[in-house]
Design an enzyme around this catalytic site. Sequence first.
Site, PDB file in Angstrom:
ATOM      1  N   GLY A  72       0.831  -1.197   0.000  1.00 21.00           N
ATOM      2  CA  GLY A  72       0.000   0.000   0.000  1.00 21.00           C
ATOM      3  C   GLY A  72       0.864   1.246   0.000  1.00 21.00           C
ATOM      4  O   GLY A  72       0.551   2.241  -0.663  1.00 21.00           O
ATOM      5  N   GLN A 180      -7.813   0.856   3.717  1.00 19.54           N
ATOM      6  CA  GLN A 180      -8.687   0.392   4.807  1.00 19.54           C
ATOM      7  C   GLN A 180     -10.108   0.099   4.334  1.00 19.54           C
ATOM      8  O   GLN A 180     -10.882  -0.525   5.058  1.00 19.54           O
ATOM      9  CB  GLN A 180      -8.746   1.435   5.926  1.00 19.54           C
ATOM     10  N   ALA A 201      -2.964  -5.929  -0.027  1.00 19.10           N
ATOM     11  CA  ALA A 201      -3.601  -7.231   0.210  1.00 19.10           C
ATOM     12  C   ALA A 201      -3.679  -7.626   1.682  1.00 19.10           C
ATOM     13  O   ALA A 201      -4.643  -8.265   2.101  1.00 19.10           O
ATOM     14  CB  ALA A 201      -2.859  -8.310  -0.579  1.00 19.10           C
ATOM     15  N   CYS A 326       2.310   1.843  12.886  1.00 17.20           N
ATOM     16  CA  CYS A 326       3.591   2.436  12.495  1.00 17.20           C
ATOM     17  C   CYS A 326       4.104   3.392  13.566  1.00 17.20           C
ATOM     18  O   CYS A 326       5.280   3.693  13.620  1.00 17.20           O
ATOM     19  CB  CYS A 326       3.416   3.203  11.187  1.00 17.20           C
TER      20      CYS A 326
HETATM   21  C1  LIG Z   1      -1.693  -0.084   6.021  1.00 20.47           C
HETATM   22  C2  LIG Z   1      -1.956   1.176   5.315  1.00 20.47           C
HETATM   23  C3  LIG Z   1      -1.086   1.655   4.319  1.00 20.47           C
HETATM   24  C4  LIG Z   1       0.224   0.988   4.008  1.00 20.47           C
HETATM   25  O1  LIG Z   1       0.057  -0.264   3.420  1.00 20.47           O
HETATM   26  P1  LIG Z   1       1.284  -1.290   3.485  1.00 20.47           P
HETATM   27  O2  LIG Z   1       0.894  -2.394   2.565  1.00 20.47           O
HETATM   28  O3  LIG Z   1       1.366  -1.752   4.912  1.00 20.47           O
HETATM   29  O4  LIG Z   1       2.499  -0.560   3.054  1.00 20.47           O
HETATM   30  C5  LIG Z   1      -1.414   2.821   3.667  1.00 20.47           C
HETATM   31  N1  LIG Z   1      -2.555   3.481   3.947  1.00 20.47           N
HETATM   32  C6  LIG Z   1      -3.414   3.048   4.885  1.00 20.47           C
HETATM   33  C7  LIG Z   1      -4.669   3.816   5.128  1.00 20.47           C
HETATM   34  C8  LIG Z   1      -3.144   1.888   5.600  1.00 20.47           C
HETATM   35  O5  LIG Z   1      -3.998   1.481   6.538  1.00 20.47           O
END
Ligand SMILES: *Cc1c(COP(=O)(O)O)cnc(C)c1O
Length: 380
Positions: A72, A180, A201, A326
């Site tokens: 993401g 999300q 994913a 994070c």
């Molecule tokens: C988890 C998350 C990300 C990052 O995704 P990753 O696959 O963990 O890098 C970005 N935006 C939101 C809103 C998230 O919840």
Amino acid sequence: MGRIVYCDYSATTYVKKEVLDEMLPYFTMNFGNASAIYSLGRTSKTAIENARKKVAESLKCNTNEVYFTSSGSESDNMALLGIARANKNKGKHIITSKIEHLAILNTCKELEKEGFEVTYLDVDKNGIIDINQLLNVIRSDTILISVMMANNEVGVIEPIYDIGNIAKQHGIVFHTDAVQAIGHMEIDVNKLNVDALSLSAHKFFGPKGIGGVYIRKNINFDPVILGGHQEHCKRAGTENVAGIVGLGKAIEIANNNIYEHNKKVSYLRDILKNNITQNISDVVINADIEKKLPGNINLSIKGVDAKTLLLMLDMEGICASSGSACNSQVENPSHVLSAMGISTEMALSTIRITLGEANNLQDIDYISNVLINAVNRIRR
Ligand SMILES: *Cc1c(COP(=O)(O)O)cnc(C)c1O
């Protein structure tokens, strides 16, 4: 190990068995490079294109508008950096919100270093942006708006439909971080006037380390990962075939279960919320429950240090988190809670419980009892 009650579904999820089963052959038998000419390679290529079709069906876009990434975070980077850099001749102003994921906020900081100007929209006490403020800050050189579909910390759902309309009327590209939202919300990128969208994913029962980004066909963007010709020359690197297959299967399942999933999870959420508010004094549930993702309870408990509480929950096998995963090593208050006007003291007394489909009524009883006892012990 004793009992484990997982209630941190917004941080990550397990991989569903049906998803893993589809992935496994692509680690062993079907290991061909998707760029190869022989049939072993074509098997991988076909698997990737099938997964792409499943993503496109879930978002109601075309298959050639979907690109696979490593996460993401990478999807957010690719959308923002790629679109901003390719369109800088049209203007250098970008609009986002104060409650975005760090994958957006830190990418915006990078773009500021490159000479872009970024406006960060405020949010109200529920974490929702103000459409009038958005209209007021749009300029003739605004090229990109990025506002998340649903927030990872407090679960609030942003007015994406309205933002999409405004962006369209002004000819501005609209990106949304939907990481999300997948599996909780129906998404139709055309109805929503979304031009770019990020997903990951591991937030919907697929594997970690694989993401996707939708970018509308006519939108210019520069690749960020440079190299070979994979992903229509827009994202280099030998494809993570097993991961892509897993993402495809996971999004298909998630999209077919939205209604059932939300119904079950919001039922459990309501019981837990009532148990908490009836048995713990001086507790605030952050962000309007009616305007957020169904599994999210974000609560501030006066006089209770969140870190201490989370460690006590962990000793009883309960996996919950503070703000966002994070940030969990950092003592600063969450930027999301601060933007919502929550004091530093209350922000540092805030935990996030995010329920998911494996939770049941026994879990809710257990979480309620452990939480109430832990708060009482800390306060005593
Ligand atoms: C988890 C998350 C990300 C990052 O995704 P990753 O696959 O963990 O890098 C970005 N935006 C939101 C809103 C998230 O919840």
